[in-house]
Design an enzyme around this catalytic site. Structure first.
Site, PDB file in Angstrom:
ATOM      1  N   GLU A 254      -4.006   6.202   1.645  1.00 10.65           N
ATOM      2  CA  GLU A 254      -3.702   4.813   1.936  1.00 10.65           C
ATOM      3  C   GLU A 254      -4.786   4.302   2.872  1.00 10.65           C
ATOM      4  OE1 GLU A 254      -0.258   2.144   4.154  1.00 10.65           O
ATOM      5  OE2 GLU A 254       0.336   3.964   3.070  1.00 10.65           O
TER       6      GLU A 254
ATOM      7  N   LYS B 184       0.819  -1.223   0.000  1.00 12.73           N
ATOM      8  CA  LYS B 184       0.000   0.000   0.000  1.00 12.73           C
ATOM      9  C   LYS B 184       0.848   1.265   0.000  1.00 12.73           C
ATOM     10  CE  LYS B 184      -2.269  -0.902   3.813  1.00 12.73           C
ATOM     11  NZ  LYS B 184      -1.894  -2.284   4.102  1.00 12.73           N
ATOM     12  N   THR B 185       1.844   1.296   0.886  1.00 18.94           N
ATOM     13  CA  THR B 185       2.592   2.538   1.083  1.00 18.94           C
ATOM     14  C   THR B 185       3.385   2.931  -0.158  1.00 18.94           C
ATOM     15  OG1 THR B 185       2.734   2.168   3.464  1.00 18.94           O
ATOM     16  CG2 THR B 185       4.341   3.673   2.505  1.00 18.94           C
TER      17      THR B 185
END
Length: 411
Positions: free
Chosen positions: A144, A100-101
């Protein structure tokens, strides 16, 4: 939490205060923006007539939370504030167990370099920007979307990327079935098919047949990766998407997993109307996210810092490093993360360190959890037994630097 505070401060009109256990570059930046910060949690830290924002990690007996309730102040979860801040923006949500990051950071960088001035909240530091959040005047809000506590289901979104589904955060969800159901509910919120991208190589996502566009190496993916070229710490590849072939897409990242993440961003950016050349240019200048295969300065060897703590992430990280360094020896230093996670996934560590030549295990990071049900000795024994042919070491963090210096010197 720090990202939300930053956005409120940049947006203006709100006094912001908060507490942390210790100072850092992040707290220093917030103070420079005008926040009032306290070290340690005490009821006296609460200002008058406050709205109190908490994360899922705040314990019920936290003195500031108890004081807020006694004064009958509004108490909101961080996800509720994030929903409020999204209002009036075109929301792009990135979720998934892994990646995700980096994916959110890359999309943020693309939109910023294209001149759209996005608002964004990322679960790590975007190295090109030097921060994890920003309030922009442009139309986009990039978030996010954290699935760990189920709050990602609150977020309304216009576009989304789902990177994968894996066995993590089961302490909250209780079972893989419940976790998959949550992701299914998230994806069903997509306003239309072309606005949701999901990884078609992920067998769980593939079986769910989400209402969106798949990306990956697999035949049948809407955005298909056709060929790859790994050159040490960089990769390039070709994408077939929407009737067009995009050759030599390049990003200075390592590993198959980052090709997947970047493909999702490339195709979503095209859907948003960002010119192809602008996407390529921003890809080539991307520095990555802090602590995501981040190269650190060292004289005697290569040192990479990575937040990987789940066996799937460790496997992907070490595989990327093996492709980058060839036959050079790799020493993997692992700090186990969260007792609840380690209890549930310890059996999956059997081949997580396959690409390492030596493995070092240090003490378990509790992350506000009780040290119950699993010990450092159990973790070390399980991982060492799964890797009998590798030199294996258990070293306290306080002795890591001197011990690693010796391990590097003896090869």
């Amino acid at each position: 939490m720090s990202g939300l505070a930053r956005i409120l401060l940049q947006k203006g009109g709100t006094q912001v205060s908060g507490s942390d256990l210790k100072s850092s570059s992040v707290t220093d930046q917030l103070q420079q923006l005008g926040a009032t910060l306290f070290l340690g949690h005490r009821k006296e830290n609460l200002p008058t007539n406050a709205t109190v924002i908490i994360s899922s990690d705040i314990r019920p007996d936290n003195p500031e939370l108890l004081e807020a309730k006694s004064r009958q102040y509004p108490v909101l979860h961080r996800s509720d504030l994030l929903c409020e801040l999204m209002q009036g923006k075109e929301v792009i949500a990135i979720t998934g167990t892994h990646g995700k990051t980096t994916t959110t950071s890359l999309l943020t960088h693309v939109l910023h370099e294209a001149g759209t001035d996005p608002t964004y909240v990322v679960g790590g530091i975007v190295r090109n920007r030097g921060t994890n959040a920003h309030y922009g005047v442009g139309p986009y809000f990039v978030a996010e979307a954290d699935e760990s506590d189920g709050t990602f289901l609150k977020y309304p979104y216009d576009h989304a990327i789902v990177t994968n589904i894996d066995s993590d955060h089961l302490a909250h969800f209780g079972s893989m079935e419940a976790l998959q159901e949550a992701f299914g509910a998230f994806m069903q919120k997509s306003p239309e098919k072309k606005r949701l991208f999901y990884c078609g190589d992920d067998f769980r996502l593939q079986a769910m047949n989400p209402p969106g566009l798949s990306y990956g190496f697999s035949e049948g993916c809407a955005a298909r990766i056709l060929s790859t070229d790994h050159q040490q710490t960089e990769v390039s590849w070709c994408i077939q998407f929407d009737g067009k072939r995009y050759d030599s897409v390049f990003v200075p990242l390592m590993g198959r997993h980052n090709i997947l993440n970047s493909t999702a961003v490339f195709c979503l950016a095209l859907q948003l109307g960002i010119p192809e050349e602008a996407i390529r240019k921003s890809f080539s200048s991307f520095l990555g996210a802090k602590r995501r295969l981040e190269r650190r300065e060292a004289a005697a060897c290569f040192v990479f810092d990575d937040y990987a703590h789940h066996p799937t992430e460790i496997r992907a990280t070490l595989s990327a490093l093996r492709q980058a360094v060839g036959k050079k020896p790799i020493i993997a230093v692992f700090q186990p993360h969260r007792p609840s996670r380690m209890k549930r996934v310890l059996h999956e560590f059997t081949d997580a360190f396959a690409d390492a030549d030596k493995v070092v295990i240090t003490e378990l990071y509790l992350s506000n959890e009780p040290a119950e049900g699993i010990s450092n000795a159990q973790i070390a024994e399980t991982i060492s037994k799964a890797n009998p042919s590798k030199p294996f070491y258990t070293i306290a963090r306080s002795h890591l630097v001197s011990s690693l210096r010796t391990l590097v010197e003896i090869g």
